[in-house]
Design an enzyme around this catalytic site. Structure first.
Site, PDB file in Angstrom:
ATOM      1  N   ARG A  51       0.859  -1.186   0.000  1.00 25.81           N
ATOM      2  CA  ARG A  51       0.000   0.000   0.000  1.00 25.81           C
ATOM      3  C   ARG A  51       0.893   1.233   0.000  1.00 25.81           C
ATOM      4  NH1 ARG A  51       2.444   2.004   3.785  1.00 25.81           N
ATOM      5  NH2 ARG A  51       0.914   3.658   3.832  1.00 25.81           N
ATOM      6  N   ALA A  53       0.938   5.237  -2.058  1.00 24.72           N
ATOM      7  CA  ALA A  53       0.822   5.600  -3.474  1.00 24.72           C
ATOM      8  C   ALA A  53       2.040   5.212  -4.340  1.00 24.72           C
ATOM      9  CB  ALA A  53       0.513   7.090  -3.593  1.00 24.72           C
ATOM     10  N   ARG A  85      -7.812  -0.234  -6.257  1.00 24.17           N
ATOM     11  CA  ARG A  85      -7.876   0.908  -5.329  1.00 24.17           C
ATOM     12  C   ARG A  85      -7.931   2.179  -6.188  1.00 24.17           C
ATOM     13  NH1 ARG A  85      -4.186   1.168  -0.262  1.00 24.17           N
ATOM     14  NH2 ARG A  85      -6.059   2.192   0.512  1.00 24.17           N
ATOM     15  N   GLN A 179      -1.842   2.557  10.115  1.00 29.13           N
ATOM     16  CA  GLN A 179      -0.569   2.599   9.374  1.00 29.13           C
ATOM     17  C   GLN A 179       0.499   3.357  10.165  1.00 29.13           C
ATOM     18  OE1 GLN A 179      -3.543   3.284   8.039  1.00 29.13           O
ATOM     19  NE2 GLN A 179      -3.693   2.656   5.898  1.00 29.13           N
ATOM     20  N   ASP A 220      -1.945  10.843  -2.043  1.00 30.30           N
ATOM     21  CA  ASP A 220      -2.371   9.780  -2.966  1.00 30.30           C
ATOM     22  C   ASP A 220      -2.707  10.314  -4.341  1.00 30.30           C
ATOM     23  OD1 ASP A 220      -2.901   8.542  -0.160  1.00 30.30           O
ATOM     24  OD2 ASP A 220      -2.788   6.910  -1.619  1.00 30.30           O
ATOM     25  N   ASN A 230      -5.288  12.499   0.657  1.00 34.92           N
ATOM     26  CA  ASN A 230      -4.368  11.656   1.443  1.00 34.92           C
ATOM     27  C   ASN A 230      -5.198  10.924   2.493  1.00 34.92           C
ATOM     28  OD1 ASN A 230      -1.652  10.743   2.047  1.00 34.92           O
ATOM     29  ND2 ASN A 230      -1.799  11.929   3.931  1.00 34.92           N
ATOM     30  N   LYS A 231      -4.538  10.094   3.281  1.00 39.35           N
ATOM     31  CA  LYS A 231      -5.226   9.270   4.284  1.00 39.35           C
ATOM     32  C   LYS A 231      -6.228  10.093   5.087  1.00 39.35           C
ATOM     33  CE  LYS A 231      -4.991   5.772   4.764  1.00 39.35           C
ATOM     34  NZ  LYS A 231      -5.966   4.913   4.040  1.00 39.35           N
TER      35      LYS A 231
HETATM   36  O1  MRU Z   1      -4.465   3.252   2.504  1.00 42.79           O
HETATM   37  P1  MRU Z   1      -3.002   3.469   2.335  1.00 42.79           P
HETATM   38  O2  MRU Z   1      -2.197   2.911   3.459  1.00 42.79           O
HETATM   39  O3  MRU Z   1      -2.513   3.012   0.987  1.00 42.79           O
HETATM   40  O4  MRU Z   1      -2.818   5.048   2.380  1.00 42.79           O
HETATM   41  C1  MRU Z   1      -1.552   5.598   2.226  1.00 42.79           C
HETATM   42  C2  MRU Z   1      -1.503   7.065   2.375  1.00 42.79           C
HETATM   43  O5  MRU Z   1      -2.499   7.734   2.552  1.00 42.79           O
HETATM   44  C3  MRU Z   1      -0.154   7.702   2.210  1.00 42.79           C
HETATM   45  O6  MRU Z   1      -0.060   8.862   2.981  1.00 42.79           O
HETATM   46  C4  MRU Z   1       0.047   8.084   0.735  1.00 42.79           C
HETATM   47  O7  MRU Z   1      -0.193   6.978  -0.092  1.00 42.79           O
HETATM   48  C5  MRU Z   1       1.390   8.607   0.469  1.00 42.79           C
HETATM   49  S1  MRU Z   1       2.611   7.357   0.606  1.00 42.79           S
HETATM   50  C6  MRU Z   1       4.118   8.004   0.247  1.00 42.79           C
END
Ligand code: MRU
Length: 321
Positions: A51, A53, A85, A179, A220, A230-231
Protein backbone atom coordinates in the site's frame (compact mmCIF):
# COMPACT_ATOMS: atom_id res chain seq x y z
CA UNK A 1 18.56 -3.88 2.73
CA UNK A 2 22.01 -2.28 2.62
CA UNK A 3 24.32 -1.28 5.43
CA UNK A 4 22.98 2.23 4.97
CA UNK A 5 19.32 1.19 4.83
CA UNK A 6 17.84 -0.81 7.70
CA UNK A 7 14.55 -1.22 5.82
CA UNK A 8 14.44 -3.91 3.09
CA UNK A 9 12.90 -3.11 -0.31
CA UNK A 10 9.12 -2.89 -0.03
CA UNK A 11 8.50 -4.42 -3.44
CA UNK A 12 10.83 -6.01 -5.98
CA UNK A 13 10.84 -8.31 -8.98
CA UNK A 14 12.42 -11.67 -8.11
CA UNK A 15 12.61 -14.68 -10.39
CA UNK A 16 9.34 -14.14 -12.21
CA UNK A 17 7.38 -13.01 -9.14
CA UNK A 18 6.59 -9.82 -7.25
CA UNK A 19 8.13 -10.04 -3.78
CA UNK A 20 6.68 -7.68 -1.19
CA UNK A 21 7.01 -7.03 2.52
CA UNK A 22 3.69 -8.28 3.90
CA UNK A 23 2.60 -5.07 5.61
CA UNK A 24 -0.44 -6.79 7.13
CA UNK A 25 1.89 -8.56 9.55
CA UNK A 26 3.98 -5.60 10.71
CA UNK A 27 5.14 -4.67 13.26
CA UNK A 28 4.98 -8.19 14.70
CA UNK A 29 6.73 -10.05 11.89
CA UNK A 30 8.88 -9.05 8.92
CA UNK A 31 7.66 -11.55 6.35
CA UNK A 32 7.64 -11.42 2.56
CA UNK A 33 4.73 -12.39 0.33
CA UNK A 34 4.99 -13.31 -3.34
CA UNK A 35 2.53 -12.72 -6.16
CA UNK A 36 2.99 -14.93 -9.22
CA UNK A 37 -0.22 -13.97 -11.01
CA UNK A 38 -2.15 -10.75 -11.59
CA UNK A 39 -4.95 -12.04 -9.36
CA UNK A 40 -2.52 -12.69 -6.50
CA UNK A 41 -1.15 -9.18 -6.87
CA UNK A 42 -4.67 -7.67 -6.93
CA UNK A 43 -5.43 -9.52 -3.70
CA UNK A 44 -2.23 -8.19 -2.08
CA UNK A 45 -3.19 -4.63 -3.07
CA UNK A 46 -6.81 -4.89 -1.89
CA UNK A 47 -5.84 -6.38 1.47
CA UNK A 48 -3.06 -3.80 2.04
CA UNK A 49 -0.14 -6.25 1.97
CA UNK A 50 1.32 -3.56 -0.29
CA UNK A 51 0.00 0.00 0.00
CA UNK A 52 1.02 3.65 -0.22
CA UNK A 53 0.82 5.60 -3.47
CA UNK A 54 4.39 5.23 -4.85
CA UNK A 55 4.54 1.54 -3.89
CA UNK A 56 1.23 1.06 -5.69
CA UNK A 57 2.76 2.73 -8.76
CA UNK A 58 5.55 0.15 -8.77
CA UNK A 59 3.00 -2.62 -8.04
CA UNK A 60 0.99 -1.50 -11.08
CA UNK A 61 4.01 -1.79 -13.35
CA UNK A 62 4.98 -5.14 -11.81
CA UNK A 63 1.41 -6.36 -12.37
CA UNK A 64 1.86 -5.68 -16.07
CA UNK A 65 5.16 -7.57 -15.92
CA UNK A 66 3.29 -10.52 -14.37
CA UNK A 67 0.70 -10.33 -17.14
CA UNK A 68 3.53 -10.46 -19.69
CA UNK A 69 5.23 -13.51 -18.18
CA UNK A 70 2.00 -15.43 -17.50
CA UNK A 71 0.56 -14.63 -20.93
CA UNK A 72 -2.50 -12.71 -19.73
CA UNK A 73 -4.20 -10.20 -22.04
CA UNK A 74 -2.57 -6.87 -21.07
CA UNK A 75 -5.70 -4.67 -21.33
CA UNK A 76 -7.77 -6.99 -19.16
CA UNK A 77 -4.99 -7.26 -16.56
CA UNK A 78 -4.56 -3.49 -16.56
CA UNK A 79 -8.27 -2.94 -15.91
CA UNK A 80 -8.33 -5.39 -13.01
CA UNK A 81 -5.24 -3.89 -11.35
CA UNK A 82 -6.43 -0.28 -11.67
CA UNK A 83 -9.83 -1.22 -10.20
CA UNK A 84 -8.33 -2.53 -6.94
CA UNK A 85 -7.88 0.91 -5.33
CA UNK A 86 -9.19 4.07 -6.97
CA UNK A 87 -7.59 7.01 -5.14
CA UNK A 88 -3.81 6.75 -5.56
CA UNK A 89 -3.21 7.90 -9.13
CA UNK A 90 0.24 6.28 -9.06
CA UNK A 91 -1.39 2.85 -9.49
CA UNK A 92 -2.91 3.75 -12.87
CA UNK A 93 0.32 5.59 -13.75
CA UNK A 94 2.44 2.49 -13.08
CA UNK A 95 0.03 0.27 -15.01
CA UNK A 96 0.16 2.66 -17.98
CA UNK A 97 3.96 2.63 -17.90
CA UNK A 98 3.98 -1.18 -17.93
CA UNK A 99 1.37 -1.30 -20.68
CA UNK A 100 3.37 1.01 -22.95
CA UNK A 101 6.73 -0.66 -22.34
CA UNK A 102 8.32 -2.94 -24.92
CA UNK A 103 9.72 -4.97 -22.01
CA UNK A 104 7.31 -4.69 -19.01
CA UNK A 105 9.66 -6.62 -16.67
CA UNK A 106 12.60 -4.29 -17.36
CA UNK A 107 10.31 -1.26 -17.02
CA UNK A 108 8.95 -2.42 -13.62
CA UNK A 109 12.49 -3.02 -12.31
CA UNK A 110 13.56 0.38 -13.60
CA UNK A 111 10.55 2.15 -12.00
CA UNK A 112 11.32 0.60 -8.59
CA UNK A 113 14.93 1.85 -8.66
CA UNK A 114 13.82 5.22 -10.00
CA UNK A 115 11.30 5.61 -7.16
CA UNK A 116 14.05 5.35 -4.54
CA UNK A 117 16.21 7.90 -6.41
CA UNK A 118 13.31 10.31 -6.69
CA UNK A 119 12.46 9.97 -3.00
CA UNK A 120 16.06 10.72 -2.03
CA UNK A 121 15.94 13.86 -4.18
CA UNK A 122 12.59 14.81 -2.68
CA UNK A 123 13.98 14.31 0.81
CA UNK A 124 16.97 16.52 0.04
CA UNK A 125 14.65 19.31 -1.14
CA UNK A 126 12.47 19.01 1.96
CA UNK A 127 15.13 18.58 4.64
CA UNK A 128 15.86 22.29 5.00
CA UNK A 129 12.17 22.98 5.72
CA UNK A 130 12.50 21.04 8.97
CA UNK A 131 13.86 23.39 11.63
CA UNK A 132 16.88 22.27 13.66
CA UNK A 133 15.51 20.08 16.45
CA UNK A 134 12.07 20.36 14.80
CA UNK A 135 9.12 18.41 16.14
CA UNK A 136 7.35 17.02 13.08
CA UNK A 137 3.88 15.54 13.10
CA UNK A 138 3.04 12.95 10.43
CA UNK A 139 -0.03 10.93 9.57
CA UNK A 140 -0.45 7.46 8.09
CA UNK A 141 2.70 5.95 6.59
CA UNK A 142 4.52 7.82 3.85
CA UNK A 143 7.81 6.08 4.48
CA UNK A 144 9.90 3.43 2.74
CA UNK A 145 7.03 0.99 3.16
CA UNK A 146 4.74 3.24 1.12
CA UNK A 147 7.30 3.41 -1.72
CA UNK A 148 9.88 1.12 -3.28
CA UNK A 149 12.14 2.60 -0.60
CA UNK A 150 13.28 5.66 1.42
CA UNK A 151 9.87 7.35 1.67
CA UNK A 152 8.32 10.72 0.88
CA UNK A 153 7.11 12.44 4.08
CA UNK A 154 9.38 10.17 6.13
CA UNK A 155 12.01 10.69 3.43
CA UNK A 156 11.99 14.40 4.30
CA UNK A 157 12.37 13.58 8.00
CA UNK A 158 15.03 11.00 7.22
CA UNK A 159 16.98 13.45 5.06
CA UNK A 160 16.70 16.08 7.81
CA UNK A 161 18.13 13.56 10.29
CA UNK A 162 20.93 12.62 7.85
CA UNK A 163 21.71 16.34 7.50
CA UNK A 164 22.16 16.59 11.28
CA UNK A 165 18.99 18.57 11.98
CA UNK A 166 17.93 16.24 14.83
CA UNK A 167 14.19 16.05 14.08
CA UNK A 168 11.75 14.20 16.32
CA UNK A 169 8.41 12.87 15.20
CA UNK A 170 4.87 12.76 16.53
CA UNK A 171 3.41 9.65 14.91
CA UNK A 172 -0.37 9.68 14.46
CA UNK A 173 -1.63 6.14 15.04
CA UNK A 174 -3.95 6.61 12.01
CA UNK A 175 -7.24 4.88 12.59
CA UNK A 176 -8.83 2.71 11.40
CA UNK A 177 -6.05 0.41 10.12
CA UNK A 178 -3.19 1.96 12.06
CA UNK A 179 -0.57 2.60 9.37
CA UNK A 180 1.02 5.07 11.80
CA UNK A 181 1.46 2.80 14.80
CA UNK A 182 2.12 -0.38 12.83
CA UNK A 183 4.30 0.94 10.00
CA UNK A 184 5.61 4.48 10.60
CA UNK A 185 6.60 3.67 14.19
CA UNK A 186 8.33 0.48 12.96
CA UNK A 187 10.31 2.40 10.35
CA UNK A 188 11.37 5.22 12.68
CA UNK A 189 12.42 2.68 15.27
CA UNK A 190 14.64 0.94 12.70
CA UNK A 191 16.04 4.27 11.55
CA UNK A 192 16.80 5.38 15.12
CA UNK A 193 14.88 8.65 14.71
CA UNK A 194 13.27 9.79 17.99
CA UNK A 195 9.51 9.40 17.73
CA UNK A 196 6.43 9.28 19.94
CA UNK A 197 3.15 7.61 19.08
CA UNK A 198 -0.06 9.56 19.70
CA UNK A 199 -3.74 8.83 19.22
CA UNK A 200 -5.03 10.81 16.23
CA UNK A 201 -7.33 12.79 18.50
CA UNK A 202 -4.34 14.34 20.32
CA UNK A 203 -3.16 16.50 17.42
CA UNK A 204 -5.15 19.56 18.54
CA UNK A 205 -3.72 19.36 22.04
CA UNK A 206 -0.16 19.07 20.70
CA UNK A 207 -0.53 21.96 18.28
CA UNK A 208 -2.36 24.15 20.81
CA UNK A 209 0.42 23.47 23.30
CA UNK A 210 3.10 24.68 20.88
CA UNK A 211 4.63 21.21 20.57
CA UNK A 212 4.52 20.84 16.77
CA UNK A 213 6.88 22.81 14.49
CA UNK A 214 5.57 21.47 11.19
CA UNK A 215 3.34 18.79 9.71
CA UNK A 216 4.62 16.62 6.84
CA UNK A 217 2.32 14.15 5.12
CA UNK A 218 2.25 12.19 1.86
CA UNK A 219 -0.38 12.24 -0.89
CA UNK A 220 -2.37 9.78 -2.97
CA UNK A 221 -3.41 12.21 -5.66
CA UNK A 222 -2.82 15.93 -6.16
CA UNK A 223 -5.31 17.80 -8.36
CA UNK A 224 -4.28 20.53 -10.82
CA UNK A 225 -5.30 23.26 -8.36
CA UNK A 226 -3.16 21.79 -5.55
CA UNK A 227 -5.96 20.07 -3.59
CA UNK A 228 -4.51 16.90 -2.04
CA UNK A 229 -6.13 13.54 -1.35
CA UNK A 230 -4.37 11.66 1.44
CA UNK A 231 -5.23 9.27 4.28
CA UNK A 232 -8.46 10.23 6.03
CA UNK A 233 -7.70 12.59 8.89
CA UNK A 234 -5.20 14.65 6.90
CA UNK A 235 -7.77 17.39 6.23
CA UNK A 236 -8.48 17.84 9.92
CA UNK A 237 -4.75 18.15 10.64
CA UNK A 238 -4.43 20.82 7.95
CA UNK A 239 -7.27 22.85 9.47
CA UNK A 240 -5.66 22.61 12.90
CA UNK A 241 -2.23 23.54 11.52
CA UNK A 242 -3.71 26.55 9.72
CA UNK A 243 -5.44 27.70 12.91
CA UNK A 244 -2.19 27.44 14.86
CA UNK A 245 -0.05 28.92 12.03
CA UNK A 246 2.04 25.75 11.75
CA UNK A 247 3.56 24.98 8.30
CA UNK A 248 1.74 22.13 6.59
CA UNK A 249 3.84 20.31 3.97
CA UNK A 250 2.80 17.64 1.48
CA UNK A 251 5.65 15.44 0.17
CA UNK A 252 4.96 13.52 -3.04
CA UNK A 253 6.66 12.51 -6.29
CA UNK A 254 5.54 14.17 -9.53
CA UNK A 255 3.76 10.90 -10.46
CA UNK A 256 1.18 11.70 -7.74
CA UNK A 257 0.13 14.89 -9.54
CA UNK A 258 -2.93 14.35 -11.72
CA UNK A 259 -3.24 17.36 -13.99
CA UNK A 260 -6.35 15.83 -15.55
CA UNK A 261 -8.18 16.22 -12.22
CA UNK A 262 -9.11 19.93 -12.00
CA UNK A 263 -9.90 19.98 -8.25
CA UNK A 264 -10.07 17.72 -5.23
CA UNK A 265 -13.79 17.24 -5.83
CA UNK A 266 -12.87 15.23 -8.94
CA UNK A 267 -10.68 12.74 -7.04
CA UNK A 268 -12.37 9.36 -6.46
CA UNK A 269 -12.33 8.46 -2.77
CA UNK A 270 -12.04 4.79 -1.87
CA UNK A 271 -14.72 3.41 0.44
CA UNK A 272 -13.53 0.39 2.41
CA UNK A 273 -15.40 -2.12 4.53
CA UNK A 274 -16.97 -0.82 7.74
CA UNK A 275 -15.44 -3.87 9.43
CA UNK A 276 -12.13 -1.98 9.54
CA UNK A 277 -13.86 0.56 11.83
CA UNK A 278 -15.99 -1.76 13.94
CA UNK A 279 -13.28 -4.30 14.71
CA UNK A 280 -9.60 -4.41 15.53
CA UNK A 281 -7.42 -7.48 15.06
CA UNK A 282 -10.57 -9.52 14.55
CA UNK A 283 -12.18 -8.29 17.79
CA UNK A 284 -15.40 -6.29 17.71
CA UNK A 285 -15.03 -2.82 19.22
CA UNK A 286 -18.61 -1.78 18.40
CA UNK A 287 -21.97 -3.53 18.74
CA UNK A 288 -22.28 -6.38 16.22
CA UNK A 289 -23.84 -5.16 12.98
CA UNK A 290 -23.49 -1.45 13.84
CA UNK A 291 -23.28 0.81 10.77
CA UNK A 292 -19.83 2.25 10.01
CA UNK A 293 -18.64 4.63 7.31
CA UNK A 294 -15.08 4.04 6.13
CA UNK A 295 -13.70 6.59 3.68
CA UNK A 296 -10.04 5.75 3.26
CA UNK A 297 -9.00 9.27 2.17
CA UNK A 298 -10.04 12.89 2.47
CA UNK A 299 -9.21 16.00 0.48
CA UNK A 300 -7.19 18.90 1.88
CA UNK A 301 -7.86 22.14 0.01
CA UNK A 302 -4.80 23.79 -1.53
CA UNK A 303 -5.42 26.91 0.57
CA UNK A 304 -4.33 25.00 3.69
CA UNK A 305 -1.05 23.74 2.18
CA UNK A 306 2.18 25.66 2.79
CA UNK A 307 4.18 23.83 0.11
CA UNK A 308 4.32 20.63 -1.92
CA UNK A 309 7.74 18.97 -1.80
CA UNK A 310 8.63 16.98 -4.94
CA UNK A 311 11.78 15.45 -6.39
CA UNK A 312 11.95 18.42 -8.76
CA UNK A 313 11.80 21.06 -6.02
CA UNK A 314 9.46 22.74 -3.54
CA UNK A 315 6.23 24.10 -5.04
CA UNK A 316 4.58 27.09 -3.34
CA UNK A 317 1.06 28.44 -3.84
CA UNK A 318 -0.68 29.39 -5.98
CA UNK A 319 -0.42 25.85 -7.38
CA UNK A 320 -0.94 25.38 -11.15
CA UNK A 321 -0.09 21.74 -11.74
O1 MRU B 1 -4.46 3.25 2.50
P1 MRU B 1 -3.00 3.47 2.34
O2 MRU B 1 -2.20 2.91 3.46
O3 MRU B 1 -2.51 3.01 0.99
O4 MRU B 1 -2.82 5.05 2.38
C1 MRU B 1 -1.55 5.60 2.23
C2 MRU B 1 -1.50 7.06 2.38
O5 MRU B 1 -2.50 7.73 2.55
C3 MRU B 1 -0.15 7.70 2.21
O6 MRU B 1 -0.06 8.86 2.98
C4 MRU B 1 0.05 8.08 0.74
O7 MRU B 1 -0.19 6.98 -0.09
C5 MRU B 1 1.39 8.61 0.47
S1 MRU B 1 2.61 7.36 0.61
C6 MRU B 1 4.12 8.00 0.25
Amino acid sequence: MTAADPIPPTIEWREGAVRMIDQRLLPGELVFVEARTVDELCHAIRTLAVRGAPALGVAGAMGMALAAVTGEAPDDAAGRIVATRPTAVNLAWGVARGLQAADPVAEAIRLAADDVDRNRRLGAHGASLVPDGGRVLTHCNAGALACAGYGTALGVIRAAAEAGRRPSVWVDETRPVLQGSRLTAWELDRLGIPATLVADVMAGSLMGGGEVDCVVVGADRIAANGDVANKVGTYGLAVLAHHHRIPFYVAAPMSTIDSTCPTGADIPIERRSGDEVTSMDGHLIAPAGFAAENRAFDVTPAALITAIITEDGVLRPPFRL
